[in-house]
Design a protein around this motif. Structure first.
Motif: not given
Length: 432
Positions: A391-393, A395-397, A399-400, A405
């Motif tokens: 999930k964090k991965k 969200k990060h991708n 967001q980038s 978010s």
């Protein structure tokens, strides 16, 4: 093979002359037969005689989907119903359906432009084409059907759905070309896998996919899973249906049949033409249709035009794969978001399936973007730490790429509803 070399390889001057003559006749037809459009022209002090060449197209008023709905059902027709031999209509999910009518000449022209697109895709009379677009009021099925027959290829008119039967016929009949939505193509690959069928054992070599936006990443996914060349086709019922444009085998933009459908690119905010090569909203004028010709129709699709000669030899202008729609664009906390951007992120990750759903909620005064995405079976685990890391991965991708978010929910494979038609990718629950 090029179906009509004289037209498809014409010079820009030759094409402009053809378009200009046809435009003059179309403006006369519309002015004298559609009161609502005649009023628009009179409002700006314009008469049919003011249109002398294709360069005068930009002086004419635009047509919107609301114009078709306001004149529902037959108020935009330019011939009596005795000359209309077929009627199609949109689904009408956002209001009254948009109704389009075809004369016999319109149907002949439609079959011919679809035949051109099939040739662009590398289809020949030796192919067996399985048409899995919906038949009925939707233009996809019958449009592809008659174009295939006009080419001389064999058509399997199976329509959408009935997926196991689709695959059985591919095996039994030796289907070499499949025509359907890209999301349904992926679903076909899933069912094949469940049935223990390797697409490499089938005769499939070309897929003609359209009716919904899809990304380059999804193209690669489809080609890898179905072992075929995935060709993008574009059309809309208000203009004709499928056959407006299509990629050739080089897959570097869709050739527009511009002797029938004249394209423009405008800034959707100012309505002015953009600089050549810039992205903007695609606008079409039909210059040969009899039943319901349409001038400067705003498609809401965002793309750009490419005028360079293609390696295939065609000089027809090309349109890039649509980047989204000006009216499908989500504005989340001031950021413009297209579903295709999210899709690109997901398809670049090995852990997720290409099936997702975006939901927009308004919580208090803030808009919140939520993403439900399927996880590949081997990555779906009861181990909370592993899923939290994924999930964090994601969200990060996102967001980038987008600078916003997103609240991610991971679900098991085959959780999100499949459909043989257009995939529903966005649910906007805001009351705006």
């Amino acid at each position: 093979m090029i179906w009509n070399e004289k037209i498809e390889c014409a010079s820009r001057d030759e094409m402009a002359a053809i378009q200009g003559e046809r435009l003059k006749q179309t403006v006369q037809r519309i002015y004298h037969n559609i009161p609502s459009y005649r009023a628009k022209m009179q409002e700006i002090g314009m008469l049919p005689g003011d249109v002398r060449s294709i360069d005068d197209l930009k002086k004419l008023p635009f047509t919107n989907k609301t114009d078709l709905r306001d004149n529902y059902p037959f108020g935009m027709f330019t011939v009596p119903m005795s000359e209309i031999v077929r009627v199609h209509a949109s689904s009408g999910t956002t209001g009254k359906p948009t109704v389009v009518g075809y004369t016999r000449n319109d149907l002949n022209m439609w079959a011919d432009v679809v035949t051109r697109t099939l040739c662009m895709a590398g289809v020949s009379r030796n192919d067996i084409v399985q048409v899995a677009y919906g038949y009925g009021l939707f233009t996809g099925g019958l449009g592809m059907h008659y174009g295939t027959e006009n080419l001389g290829a064999t058509v399997i008119p199976i329509s959408g759905g009935n997926t196991q039967k689709q695959i059985q016929l591919m095996q039994d009949f030796g289907t070499s070309v499949i025509a359907c939505t890209p999301s349904y193509a992926l679903f076909l690959s899933e069912v094949m896998s469940d049935m223990g069928i390797d697409p490499a054992d089938l005769n499939l070599r070309v897929g003609i996919f359209g009716a919904e936006p899809w990304s380059e990443s999804m193209r690669k996914e489809i080609e890898a899973k179905l072992k075929l060349k995935a060709i993008d086709i574009y059309g809309l019922s208000e203009v004709i249906g499928p056959g407006v444009s299509c990629e050739c085998e080089h897959q570097v933009g869709m050739h527009i049949n511009e002797d029938h459908f004249v394209p423009e690119i405008i800034n959707p905010d100012t309505f002015e033409a953009v600089e050549p090569g810039e992205v903007g909203e695609l606008v079409f004028s039909t210059v040969t249709k009899e039943g319901i010709p349409i001038l400067r129709y705003r498609t809401r699709d965002l793309t750009r035009l490419i005028y360079d000669k293609c390696e295939c030899g065609r000089t027809l202008v090309r349109m890039e794969k649509c980047k989204g729609r000006s009216d499908d664009m989500l504005i989340i906390r001031g950021v413009n978001v297209f579903p295709s951007q999210i899709e690109t992120v997901l398809l670049e990750m090995s852990e997720t399936e290409p099936h997702y759903l975006l939901m927009v909620e308004r919580e208090g005064t803030l808009d919140v973007l939520k993403l439900m995405v399927e996880v590949q079976e081997q990555f779906f685990s009861d181990e909370i730490r592993q899923l939290e890391g994924l999930k964090k991965k994601i969200k990060h991708n996102i967001q980038s790429l987008l600078g916003i978010s997103v609240d991610v929910k991971l679900v098991e494979p085959k959780t999100i509803e499949r459909t043989a038609g257009k995939a529903k990718r966005v649910i906007d629950n805001r009351k705006i």
